[in-house]
Design a protein around this motif. Structure first.
Motif, short mmCIF file in Angstrom:
data_model
loop_
_atom_site.label_atom_id
_atom_site.label_comp_id
_atom_site.label_asym_id
_atom_site.label_seq_id
_atom_site.Cartn_x
_atom_site.Cartn_y
_atom_site.Cartn_z
N TYR A 1 0.86 -1.19 0.00
CA TYR A 1 0.00 0.00 0.00
C TYR A 1 0.89 1.23 0.00
O TYR A 1 1.71 1.42 0.90
CB TYR A 1 -0.91 0.00 1.23
CG TYR A 1 -1.55 1.34 1.50
CD1 TYR A 1 -2.32 1.99 0.52
CD2 TYR A 1 -1.40 1.97 2.73
CE1 TYR A 1 -2.89 3.23 0.75
CE2 TYR A 1 -1.99 3.20 2.99
CZ TYR A 1 -2.72 3.83 1.99
OH TYR A 1 -3.29 5.06 2.24
N ASP B 1 0.98 4.94 0.61
CA ASP B 1 0.21 5.96 1.32
C ASP B 1 0.46 7.35 0.73
O ASP B 1 1.44 7.57 0.00
CB ASP B 1 0.61 5.93 2.80
CG ASP B 1 -0.14 6.93 3.65
OD1 ASP B 1 -1.39 6.92 3.61
OD2 ASP B 1 0.52 7.74 4.34
N GLU B 2 -0.40 8.29 1.08
CA GLU B 2 -0.23 9.65 0.57
C GLU B 2 1.03 10.31 1.12
O GLU B 2 1.52 11.30 0.56
CB GLU B 2 -1.46 10.50 0.92
CG GLU B 2 -1.75 10.63 2.39
CD GLU B 2 -3.00 11.46 2.66
OE1 GLU B 2 -3.29 12.36 1.86
OE2 GLU B 2 -3.67 11.20 3.68
N HIS C 1 -2.84 5.24 -2.86
CA HIS C 1 -3.79 6.24 -2.34
C HIS C 1 -4.21 7.17 -3.47
O HIS C 1 -3.38 7.66 -4.25
CB HIS C 1 -3.12 7.03 -1.21
CG HIS C 1 -4.07 7.80 -0.36
ND1 HIS C 1 -4.86 8.82 -0.85
CD2 HIS C 1 -4.38 7.70 0.97
CE1 HIS C 1 -5.60 9.32 0.12
NE2 HIS C 1 -5.32 8.65 1.24
N ASP C 2 -5.50 7.43 -3.53
CA ASP C 2 -6.05 8.32 -4.57
C ASP C 2 -5.33 9.66 -4.64
O ASP C 2 -5.09 10.20 -5.72
CB ASP C 2 -7.54 8.58 -4.30
CG ASP C 2 -8.44 7.47 -4.83
OD1 ASP C 2 -8.11 6.90 -5.89
OD2 ASP C 2 -9.46 7.17 -4.18
N HIS D 1 -1.95 9.12 -6.48
CA HIS D 1 -1.86 8.16 -7.59
C HIS D 1 -1.24 8.78 -8.84
O HIS D 1 -0.27 8.25 -9.39
CB HIS D 1 -3.25 7.60 -7.91
CG HIS D 1 -3.23 6.62 -9.05
ND1 HIS D 1 -3.28 7.02 -10.38
CD2 HIS D 1 -3.16 5.27 -9.07
CE1 HIS D 1 -3.23 5.96 -11.17
NE2 HIS D 1 -3.16 4.88 -10.39
N ARG E 1 -6.51 1.69 -7.08
CA ARG E 1 -6.55 2.91 -6.27
C ARG E 1 -7.42 2.65 -5.03
O ARG E 1 -8.41 1.94 -5.10
CB ARG E 1 -7.14 4.06 -7.08
CG ARG E 1 -6.39 4.37 -8.34
CD ARG E 1 -7.13 5.36 -9.22
NE ARG E 1 -7.14 6.71 -8.66
CZ ARG E 1 -6.80 7.80 -9.35
NH1 ARG E 1 -6.41 7.70 -10.61
NH2 ARG E 1 -6.84 8.98 -8.77
N GLY F 1 -7.67 5.20 1.20
CA GLY F 1 -6.87 5.41 2.40
C GLY F 1 -6.47 4.10 3.04
O GLY F 1 -6.71 3.00 2.51
N THR G 1 5.14 4.61 3.75
CA THR G 1 4.68 5.88 4.33
C THR G 1 5.77 6.44 5.22
O THR G 1 6.61 5.69 5.75
CB THR G 1 3.39 5.71 5.14
OG1 THR G 1 2.90 6.99 5.54
CG2 THR G 1 3.60 4.85 6.38
N THR H 1 -0.01 6.41 10.61
CA THR H 1 -0.63 5.64 9.54
C THR H 1 -0.04 4.23 9.49
O THR H 1 -0.77 3.25 9.30
CB THR H 1 -0.42 6.33 8.18
OG1 THR H 1 -0.94 7.65 8.23
CG2 THR H 1 -1.11 5.57 7.06
#
Length: 429
Positions: free
Chosen positions: A254, A256-257, A287-288, A291, A336, A339, A360, A365
């Motif tokens: 994953y 993360d932003e 993460h959207d 992306h 996508r 979160g 991340t 998170t």
């Protein structure tokens, strides 16, 4: 290799397993059980001498082993085996050296205490936990000849006899390793060489027979493709045989932003160094919010490994394991997510539960990801390829157990291959 007294024979015309295949498996199991006491009573020094002897013989018989393996690889290539499976099947010079190094490390690893005092009881008594070998442990695996040494060495270190069964692709290499490395080293150390058996039949029915002998082989380690391993586990349960099953895999990452771009690039690259292994990157969740920004880096990293992304809308389950797809193994599913909560839900509900990682720089998170993910291995800014007995624990593994029940979970090593026995005796004895 041929087990004494086992006649060679093919199949009946209706395709059912022959009596000879069943007989071969049973004779291996009986031979291992007869020899098991020799290993159970061996001293620590004797066991470690056998392991060091295996390491020496691997190197001394390097040419014979590589020759046998080249023949297996050549035959597999002629039948159209996929690149990923061929990679599993191949023993290279460096891999053989690594096998020897791992045997030496295993020999130097501490032995488990056979008796551990738990508590004192009323009446001047004490409770002791005794760790006893299972007796005979079976193992079924396919095109991975190195597993022959990995499993055999773990069984020897834990003082369990074993019955190994591999398929036709690796049988030549496995036989060479058994007869040229494992058995002579056992004999030289003073251990009955029959404690490690290799079923001399390539038929798949031999695996089925191995999980039908609860009185001889009460525990079987299962490694292989998902469907076949699940089928064997079901058959074993129906016959009262316990299993440590490694059926499914596929690592999740994953992004993360708050992920660092260089970290993401490194994780993707390092997670795809080999495509035919279970702990490689299989599903990439982004993460959207980042992306579009990070996609060029992701695309470049995948392309550098010759891997094609499977993009939405997906025509397959999102957790589909590409390592088991001989025609499309150079693929990673990309999706996508909104979160960390959605990423955790997908990893828990739609993948095997083998391993998942998060990229991340935000500790909160990462903690939420660790708390939410229920799988066997969880990683923060580290590749799921690390979910491996040797990489994590410094010793080879027999497989990775994904069960959600008490007992060994994750990489299973010699420290897990025992049964507990409670003993009550006078205090101080």
């Amino acid at each position: 290799m041929r087990v004494p007294g086992v006649a060679g024979c093919g199949r009946r015309k209706d395709g059912t397993v022959t009596d000879e295949v069943a007989k071969a498996v049973e004779e291996c199991a009986r031979a291992a059980k007869d020899a098991a006491p020799s290993l159970a009573r061996a001293t620590n020094e004797t066991v470690d001498a056998a392991l060091n002897g295996m390491a020496q013989r691997l190197l001394a018989h390097r040419e014979a082993i590589l020759k046998a393996n080249r023949q297996d690889v050549s035959t597999a290539q002629s039948t159209g085996m996929s690149t990923g499976l061929l990679d599993r099947l191949t023993i290279t010079e460096s891999r053989l050296t690594d096998m020897a190094d791992q045997l030496r490390l295993l020999a130097s690893a501490p032995h488990q205490d056979r008796s551990v005092v738990v508590s004192t009881l009323p009446g001047d008594l004490q409770l002791v936990e005794r760790r006893r070998p299972v007796g005979v442990i079976g193992a079924n695996y396919e095109a991975r000849p190195n597993v022959t040494v990995d499993v055999a060495s773990q069984l020897v270190k834990s003082r369990n006899a074993g019955v190994l069964r591999t398929g036709s692709a690796a049988l030549g290499s496995a036989t060479c390793l058994l007869e040229g490395v494992i058995r002579p080293a056992l004999a030289e150390a003073g251990i009955d060489e029959r404690v490690v058996q290799l079923v001399p039949r390539a038929e798949r029915e031999a695996a089925t027979e191995l999980v039908r002998l609860p009185d001889l082989v009460p525990l079987v380690i299962l490694r292989g493709s998902g469907d076949s391993t699940r089928s064997l586990a079901l058959t074993a349960a129906q016959h009262g045989v316990r299993t440590l099953a490694h059926a499914d895999g596929g690592g999740v990452l994953y992004v993360d932003e708050n992920a660092d771009e260089d970290t993401v690039r490194s994780l993707i690259t390092n997670s795809l160094d080999r495509l035919g292994v279970c702990n490689r990157l299989n599903l990439l969740l982004i993460h959207d919010a980042v992306h579009d920004q990070i996609w060029p880096i992701v695309s470049e990293a995948l392309a550098a490994r010759g891997v094609t992304p499977s993009l939405p809308p997906h025509e397959h389950p999102i957790g589909y394991e590409w390592a088991l797809d001989s025609e499309r193994e150079a693929t990673v599913t990309v999706a996508r997510v909104g979160g960390v909560a959605e990423a955790v839900r997908i990893a828990n509900e739609q993948t095997s539960g083998l391993a998942a990682g998060i990229a991340t720089e935000d500790a909160a998170t990462a903690e939420a990801f660790f708390d939410g993910y229920q799988g066997t291995g969880v990683f923060w800014n580290a590749p799921t390829r690390l979910l491996d007995g040797f990489k994590l624990l410094g010793v080879p593994e027999t497989g990775i157990n994904l069960d959600k029940v008490p007992g060994p979970r994750g990489p299973v090593t010699y420290t897990d291959l025992y049964v507990r026995q409670y003993a009550v005796l006078p205090a101080g004895r």
